[in-house]
Design a protein around this motif. Structure first.
Motif, mmCIF file in Angstrom:
data_model
loop_
_atom_site.group_PDB
_atom_site.id
_atom_site.type_symbol
_atom_site.label_atom_id
_atom_site.label_comp_id
_atom_site.label_asym_id
_atom_site.label_seq_id
_atom_site.Cartn_x
_atom_site.Cartn_y
_atom_site.Cartn_z
ATOM 1 N N ARG A 1 -25.495 15.879 10.040
ATOM 2 C CA ARG A 1 -26.096 16.993 10.778
ATOM 3 C C ARG A 1 -25.539 18.333 10.326
ATOM 4 O O ARG A 1 -26.250 19.353 10.348
ATOM 5 C CB ARG A 1 -25.858 16.793 12.276
ATOM 6 N N ILE A 2 -24.277 18.378 9.929
ATOM 7 C CA ILE A 2 -23.705 19.621 9.401
ATOM 8 C C ILE A 2 -24.437 20.039 8.137
ATOM 9 O O ILE A 2 -24.790 21.216 7.950
ATOM 10 C CB ILE A 2 -22.196 19.439 9.142
ATOM 11 N N ASP B 1 -23.197 42.299 14.918
ATOM 12 C CA ASP B 1 -22.471 41.560 13.887
ATOM 13 C C ASP B 1 -22.640 40.066 14.109
ATOM 14 O O ASP B 1 -22.671 39.582 15.250
ATOM 15 C CB ASP B 1 -20.988 41.941 13.930
ATOM 16 N N GLY B 2 -22.738 39.324 13.016
ATOM 17 C CA GLY B 2 -22.880 37.876 13.075
ATOM 18 C C GLY B 2 -22.051 37.215 11.998
ATOM 19 O O GLY B 2 -21.479 37.879 11.125
ATOM 20 N N PRO B 3 -21.986 35.889 12.015
ATOM 21 C CA PRO B 3 -21.161 35.185 11.023
ATOM 22 C C PRO B 3 -21.758 35.285 9.621
ATOM 23 O O PRO B 3 -22.980 35.281 9.444
ATOM 24 C CB PRO B 3 -21.168 33.737 11.526
ATOM 25 N N GLU B 4 -20.889 35.382 8.637
ATOM 26 C CA GLU B 4 -21.303 35.355 7.238
ATOM 27 C C GLU B 4 -21.400 33.909 6.760
ATOM 28 O O GLU B 4 -20.906 32.978 7.402
ATOM 29 C CB GLU B 4 -20.294 36.136 6.381
ATOM 30 N N VAL C 1 -19.531 28.046 6.334
ATOM 31 C CA VAL C 1 -19.101 26.932 5.484
ATOM 32 C C VAL C 1 -17.668 26.535 5.822
ATOM 33 O O VAL C 1 -17.334 25.333 5.886
ATOM 34 C CB VAL C 1 -19.240 27.310 4.000
ATOM 35 N N ASP C 2 -16.806 27.513 6.053
ATOM 36 C CA ASP C 2 -15.432 27.205 6.458
ATOM 37 C C ASP C 2 -15.406 26.435 7.771
ATOM 38 O O ASP C 2 -14.654 25.466 7.926
ATOM 39 C CB ASP C 2 -14.618 28.492 6.597
ATOM 40 N N LEU C 3 -16.205 26.863 8.722
ATOM 41 C CA LEU C 3 -16.262 26.178 10.010
ATOM 42 C C LEU C 3 -16.772 24.752 9.846
ATOM 43 O O LEU C 3 -16.302 23.837 10.525
ATOM 44 C CB LEU C 3 -17.170 26.955 10.966
ATOM 45 N N ALA C 4 -17.695 24.550 8.939
ATOM 46 C CA ALA C 4 -18.287 23.230 8.756
ATOM 47 C C ALA C 4 -17.337 22.247 8.077
ATOM 48 O O ALA C 4 -17.307 21.056 8.427
ATOM 49 C CB ALA C 4 -19.576 23.360 7.945
#
Length: 433
Positions: free
Chosen positions: A322-323, A352-355, A360-363
């Motif tokens: 799912r990621i 502002d929002g996530p880049e 990708v780092d969070l995933a």
């Protein structure tokens, strides 16, 4: 970069979300509706008896009395058994929720709380119980057709119908609860909610915009909590009326405390008071506008599955599936600061929002630290990264390549055997077939 039609501001949106996160509102409304329904049906029963008396149809009234007496036993049984039934069913449900939160993540409890079928089932159960008690008060001891004033005919029939509906909802509720105790339906629900957020993101290309000098800041004055939702349409209208540009300082999902600067004003003056109904702050993150929250939940479930206490790499692979699906949906999405414009095309709000690199780092970052112990997970991660790299534009491949290289180095350090290392580093979409 518009606010997607500049809808009328949903002034009750924070209240709506609060009610969806509670379990008391729907049952309370159901109880009130059951009383109103009983009052209306009781009046109809009285009208029927009055009409039959006017027609001097006393034999038909006697038939109604005999039918009501037969139904009275059923109504009495329903009223005495329904509350016990409710207690047993929802005691089991609480145990199921506790097990799911322990095996997956505490954040999935919100899925159970917001489940429509759960609230509908409890509402109908309680309404049936209350309605049956009210119906019992409508039975008269008088059996003479000439002296009786009302026969609860419609009330008894409606009680039986509500019992039938309760049984059908019970079957649907048990089926839904059992599904939510499985990993697949839970991660599917999380992914579906996240894809809805992705679908609401404005398209186009992010433009560099000079906002000018910052002239003021507006602080937050409510209670501390997580920024869950922003009413873009209202903020755009406020900025248009004042001929200024607003910049939302915290991101969706940030924790704010009283006094935290929330809005920066550019190009003019604005009242230091926060416009009403513009932001919603709660005790935890929600997926309504939070692009990264779905990845956060999937990552948490995967990390718990890879912990030594659980050791369930197959669940981690399901989360990685799912990621990869979410990253694929975001790979061409304009990210970063979103510019919301008014009807004339002028930028009025910058949010502002996530880049892409942050997503990708969070995933992958935390999962990668645990993936070296499981070749199934490392193989699935490599295959997933390769799939997203194949779809990503050139400027977004770097973050994925970096995580792939770090994973390869981590496995090389952890697995000394050459054959085992080659096996762990072979990309496989199923992990281990």
């Amino acid at each position: 970069m518009s606010d997607r039609g500049y809808r009328r501001p949903r002034a009750l949106s924070p209240l709506r979300e609060h009610l969806r996160d509670t379990f008391w509102f729907a049952p309370t409304v159901g109880l009130l509706c059951s009383f109103a329904l009983w009052w209306g049906v009781a009046a109809l029963d009285a009208e029927i008896v009055t009409h039959l008396k006017d027609e001097q149809a006393y034999e038909e009234i006697g038939d109604l009395i005999r039918f009501a007496d037969d139904a009275r036993t059923i109504v009495t049984t329903v009223s005495s058994a329904m509350m016990t039934f409710i207690g047993v069913v929802f005691s089991i449900s609480l145990v199921a929720v506790q097990m799911a939160s322990g095996q997956l993540t505490p954040r999935v409890v919100r899925i159970f709380v917001r489940s429509r079928i759960s609230k509908l089932t409890l509402t109908v159960f309680l309404a049936t119980f209350a309605f049956s008690l009210l119906v019992l008060t409508s039975y008269e001891s008088e059996s003479d057709p000439r002296r009786v004033t009302s026969v609860p005919l419609l009330q008894s029939m409606l009680t039986l119908a509500m019992v039938g509906l309760s049984l059908l909802l019970f079957i649907a509720y048990v089926s839904s609860t059992l599904r939510l105790m499985q990993v697949g339906p839970v991660v599917d629900r999380i992914t579906h909610e996240s894809l809805r957020v992705v679908g609401r993101m404005p398209g186009g290309v992010r433009e560099e915009l000079s906002l000018g000098a910052e002239t003021a800041r507006i602080g937050y004055s409510g209670r501390a909590g997580v920024l869950r939702e922003v009413n873009v349409a209202r903020l755009v209208r406020v900025a248009r009326r004042q001929e200024v540009v607003l910049r939302l300082i915290p991101r969706i999902g940030d924790f704010v405390v009283p006094g935290t600067p929330v809005l920066a004003v550019h190009g003019g003056a604005l009242s230091q008071r926060m416009p009403r109904y513009t932001i919603s702050v709660g005790v935890e993150r929600t997926p309504q506008q939070d692009l990264a929250f779905g990845l956060r939940q999937l990552s948490d479930i995967a990390l718990r599955a890879l912990s030594p206490a659980v050791n369930d790499p197959t669940t981690a692979v399901q989360c990685l599936d799912r990621i990869v699906q979410l990253l694929t949906a975001m790979v061409h999405l304009p990210l970063g600061a979103v510019q919301h414009r008014d009807g004339a095309g002028a930028v009025r709000l910058v949010q502002d929002g996530p880049e892409w690199t942050e997503l990708v780092d969070l995933a992958f970052e935390e999962i990668r630290w645990c993936a070296t112990r499981s070749p199934q997970v490392s193989r699935r991660m490599l295959a997933g990264m390769d799939d997203v790299v194949a779809l990503a534009p050139e400027d977004r491949k770097g973050a994925l390549v970096r995580h792939r290289e770090l994973l390869v180095k981590a496995v090389e350090r952890t697995v000394p055997d050459v054959i085992a290392r080659e096996f762990a580093l072979f990309p496989d979409r199923q992990g281990i077939r």
